[in-house]
Design an enzyme around this catalytic site. Structure first.
Site, PDB file in Angstrom:
ATOM      1  CG  PHE A  64      42.756  -2.115  21.079  1.00  0.00           C
ATOM      2  CD1 PHE A  64      43.315  -1.114  21.854  1.00  0.00           C
ATOM      3  CD2 PHE A  64      43.582  -2.863  20.263  1.00  0.00           C
ATOM      4  CE1 PHE A  64      44.685  -0.852  21.814  1.00  0.00           C
ATOM      5  CE2 PHE A  64      44.944  -2.610  20.208  1.00  0.00           C
ATOM      6  CZ  PHE A  64      45.493  -1.600  20.983  1.00  0.00           C
TER       7      PHE A  64
ATOM      8  CG  ASN B   9      46.716  -7.026  21.834  1.00  0.00           C
ATOM      9  OD1 ASN B   9      47.420  -6.638  22.767  1.00  0.00           O
ATOM     10  ND2 ASN B   9      46.336  -6.224  20.858  1.00  0.00           N
ATOM     11  N   PRO B  10      46.225  -8.722  25.458  1.00  0.00           N
ATOM     12  CG  PRO B  10      47.530  -9.260  27.328  1.00  0.00           C
ATOM     13  CD  PRO B  10      47.475  -9.405  25.824  1.00  0.00           C
TER      14      PRO B  10
END
Length: 292
Positions: free
Chosen positions: A100, A199-200
């Protein structure tokens, strides 16, 4: 491409690149054009702007390389994948397929974690970043709070490779990276952690992201969090209670409409003082709570 008799000026190359990117729907096309040119020239964005004002020209090789990169960006391949790095606070993190790409919004989440870590009573407070991805939050905490000990967990092989590279590149002696599922992370730290940050994945499964850079290139495991997007948040709440000491804080990033639901989850699990915080665009971005 310009001929040797009519070299391609940097200013003309930037106009052309920005027009192509804008027609492809790329946001901030002029900025991306300058950043791609800066990558080709080995300069900063300001240096590219100065070269354009001076009337500098590109070599044929530079012009060809810039055209290649603009073509890639016009397909909506993330700029960060093309140049290989993403800025995050004071860091330059290495990123690419499988991890990500850290966003500016997450810098607010990191600040909340850093502030809590600095306020911790311990002379050597402990922080944990669950699902660290590129290592952004963990490395921000470890470098900006050097007296802390920071532990980061990641369970995606592809993301772990990038995190490992970033940990080695940054070289923070107080940071440790582990390949482990967040639900089972760091049992040796139970009851000792001052800050649990994450930050899932929080995008609901049916909510397909609008931007092609996200939809086509970010790993699905880092995006989707179940029917309501909060499956991993529910796990984080329990893991945070296990890891945090009394008075320790949890910091969770989320979408702008999820604050109320996350406060309810944390409160029902026994956390206190749940509060939601905006990012720099004034959209709700993170929720914090304190372990009783």
């Amino acid at each position: 491409m310009a001929s040797p008799e009519t070299p391609l000026l940097v200013s003309a190359a930037l106009r052309s690149a920005a027009a192509r990117l804008a027609s492809a729907g790329v946001p901030d096309a002029e900025v991306d054009a300058e950043l791609l040119a800066a990558f080709v020239l080995g300069a900063g964005r300001g240096g590219v702007q100065a070269a354009a004002v001076r009337g500098d020209a590109l070599t044929d090789a530079e012009a060809a390389r810039l055209e290649e990169l603009v073509t890639r960006r016009a397909t909506r391949e993330p700029l960060q994948h093309i140049v290989g790095t993403a800025p995050f606070r004071h860091l330059e993190l290495r990123v690419g397929p499988g991890v990500f790409v850290p966003r500016p919004e997450t810098e607010t989440v990191a600040q909340l974690a850093i502030d809590a870590l600095r306020a911790a009573a311990s002379p050597s407070p402990v922080a944990v970043d669950l699902g660290t991805g590129s290592g952004a939050i963990a490395l921000a905490m470890s470098t900006e709070v050097p007296h802390a000990r920071v532990f980061a967990a990641e369970n995606s092989v592809d993301a772990f490779v990038w995190a490992k590279e970033n940990f080695a590149h940054v070289g923070a002696d107080n940071a440790r990276l582990a390949f482990i599922d967040l639900a089972n992370a760091f049992p040796e730290l139970d009851g000792t952690v001052s800050v649990v940050a994450s930050n899932p994945p929080y995008v609901p499964d049916a909510a397909i992201p609008r931007d092609p850079e996200v939809r086509l290139f970010d790993p699905p495991a880092a995006l989707y969090g179940g029917e309501d997007g909060l499956d991993v948040v529910r796990v984080l709440s329990g893991v945070g209670l296990r890891l945090a000491h009394p008075g320790g804080m949890i910091v969770i990033e989320h979408g702008e409409w999820q604050g109320e639901a996350i406060r309810a989850i944390l409160t029902a699990d026994g956390w206190r003082a749940a509060a939601t915080h905006p990012d720099l665009t004034m959209r709700d971005r993170a929720t914090t709570a304190v372990r009783p």
